[in-house]
Write an enzyme that holds these catalytic residues in place. Structure first.
Site: not given
Length: 417
Positions: A100, A131, A417
Site C-alpha cells: 500500500g 495509474y 519530467f
C-alpha cells in the site's frame, strides 16, 4: 501512516526534508534499475526538486518510497496556461511492494494538490497500467519515426530558402531558443511553460545517453535577424560495406512558422554521411509528415505521452474553451477523489465555459479517467464511447460533447519530467 500488510512494518509518510534528498533520490534510482546518473544530472534534479511538494515513505531510517510534484503550468485548449502538478519521481522499493505504499503516496499527493488549488495533475508513466486506478489517463501521444533520408524527399513551401541557418553551441543560444518555445506554448495544448531552471534540462548531454553519437549539436534558424526556430540533435556515424549509413538523432525542434520548420527539417534530412533521421515524441500532426515523398519509409509509430488527472472537475472544465457550443450534464464517477463524483453541467463555447453542480438528469456517464483522456482535445469522447467507456443517456449529447472537446491542433508534451 501506511500499513496494508498484517505482518509488514509500519511505513511513515512525510514531506521531504532537503537534507534527506540523497537517500530519497537513491531510492528512486534503485527503483528504476540502479544505474547511477552523471554528476551534472544529479545536481540538476536536486536543484529542480521541490522538497515541500515531495513525499517520502520511510521504514525506520530507510526510505522505501518516493513521489514528487513539480509546480508546472500547462497549456489547454483556448490558450490558457493552468497551474498543474507535474507528478514525478514515483518509486517504491522492491522490498516494500504490495504493502500500500504507492496507494498511500497517491492518496496524500492528490489531497495535497487539491489543497494547493491546482485543478489538474499530470505525469508520464514508466508503466501505464499503474495509474488508471488513481484516475489518470493518456491524453497526449508522441509520434516517433525512423526516416530513410536516402530515399525520402521533402517538398518545402515557398520562402524556405529565405531562412538562414547557423550552427551554435546549445548554451550560447539558449535564451533565443527559450523565447521560441515560450511563444509556442499557448498555441498547442499539452505544452509546459518552462519554469526557471527547466531550460537546463534540454542541454543535458551525458555521454551515457549518446549511444555512440556525437555531443549535442544545435542549429538556429533566423529571419530578419530574429531567431525563429532551432533544432538540437546528435549525429551517430555508421559505415558498412556499401558505405556510410550514419543516423541523425533529433532531440528537439521548434519553429514559429512553416518556412522555418521546413528549413530545419530539410537541413536534418541533408546532413552529410547520414541515411536515417531518428525522431522521437513529436506531435501526432507534425508537419514533416505532409512534406515527405513517402510516409511508409518513415516508419511512423505512436506512444502514449502525458497522462492527465482532473483534481477539480468543475475548475478544470471551466478553465478551457470548447471549439463548438456545448451544454451537457455529466454523471462522473471518481472513487479515488470522491469530491469529484456526481453530476456536473458544462456549458461553454470558444469564448469560455461554466461547469457547476446540478441535480438535472445526466446526459453522459463516464469516469474521471475519460474526462482526463479527452481534456486536452487529443482523445475523442466518441472513441471512448465506442470502447464502452462513455455512455450516452440523451440522444445527441455524445456528438455535441465530442466535437466541443476537440482541438484544432493535436496536444503535445515536448519533453518529459
Amino acid at each position: 501512516m501506511a500499513n496494508d500488510s498484517a505482518t509488514g512494518p509500519v511505513t511513515e509518510l512525510r514531506v521531504l526534508r532537503q537534507d534527506d534528498w540523497d537517500p530519497w533520490y537513491d531510492t528512486l534510482i534503485r527503483a528504476f534499475g540502479g544505474v547511477p546518473e552523471s554528476t551534472e544530472e544529479r545536481e540538476l534534479w536536486n536543484a529542480l526538486t521541490e522538497a515541500d511538494r515531495s513525499l517520502g515513505a520511510w521504514d525506520g531510517d530507510s526510505c522505501v518510497g518516493t513521489a514528487g510534484a513539480f509546480s508546472f503550468r500547462l497549456s489547454v485548449p483556448g490558450g490558457a496556461v493552468l497551474p498543474v502538478a507535474g507528478v514525478t519521481m514515483v518509486g517504491v522499493s522492491a522490498t516494500h511492494r504490495r504493502r500500500g505504499v504507492l496507494t498511500a503516496m497517491m492518496r496524500r499527493q492528490l489531497d495535497d494538490i487539491r489543497s494547493w488549488g491546482e485543478p489538474l495533475a499530470a505525469l508520464t508513466a514508466s508503466e501505464p497500467a499503474i495509474y488508471g486506478r488513481f484516475g489518470y489517463a493518456a491524453a497526449t501521444f508522441g509520434l516517433s519515426a525512423e526516416i530513410d533520408t536516402g530515399r525520402v524527399r521533402l517538398s518545402v513551401p515557398s520562402g524556405t530558402d529565405d531562412v538562414r541557418l547557423r550552427y551554435a553551441a546549445p548554451a550560447d543560444v539558449l535564451d533565443g531558443c527559450e523565447a521560441v518555445h515560450a511563444r509556442l506554448v499557448p498555441g498547442r495544448p499539452g505544452m509546459l511553460a518552462r519554469q526557471p531552471g527547466w531550460e537546463r534540462v534540454g542541454l543535458l548531454d551525458p555521454e551515457s545517453e549518446r549511444d555512440g553519437a556525437s555531443p549535442l549539436q544545435c542549429v538556429v534558424a533566423e529571419r530578419d535577424g530574429e531567431v525563429t526556430g532551432y533544432a538540437r540533435f546528435r549525429v551517430k556515424p555508421g559505415w558498412d560495406v556499401s558505405g556510410h549509413n550514419g543516423t541523425v538523432v533529433l532531440t528537439e525542434l521548434a519553429g514559429l512558422d512553416p518556412r522555418t520548420r521546413a528549413a530545419l527539417w530539410r537541413f536534418l534530412f541533408g546532413i552529410d554521411l547520414t541515411t536515417t533521421l531518428s525522431v522521437r515524441g513529436r506531435p501526432v500532426d507534425d508537419d514533416w509528415q505532409y512534406l515527405v515523398s513517402d510516409l511508409r519509409r518513415c516508419r511512423p509509430r505512436l506512444r502514449d505521452s502525458l497522462f492527465v488527472r482532473l483534481v477539480d472537475v468543475g475548475a478544470a472544465l471551466e478553465a478551457r474553451t470548447y471549439q463548438a457550443p456545448v451544454d451537457v450534464v455529466f454523471e462522473v464517477t471518481d472513487d479515488f477523489c470522491p469530491w469529484n463524483a456526481g453530476r456536473w453541467r458544462l456549458t461553454g463555447d470558444a469564448k469560455g465555459a461554466s461547469c457547476t453542480r446540478t441535480e438535472e438528469a445526466p446526459e453522459l456517464a463516464l469516469s474521471v479517467r475519460e474526462l482526463g483522456a479527452a481534456y486536452l482535445g487529443g482523445v475523442s469522447l466518441a472513441s471512448l464511447a465506442a470502447a464502452g467507456r462513455v455512455r450516452e443517456l440523451r440522444g445527441g449529447a455524445l456528438s455535441e460533447a465530442a466535437v466541443a472537446f476537440g482541438s484544432a491542433v493535436a496536444p503535445w508534451l515536448p519533453h518529459g519530467f
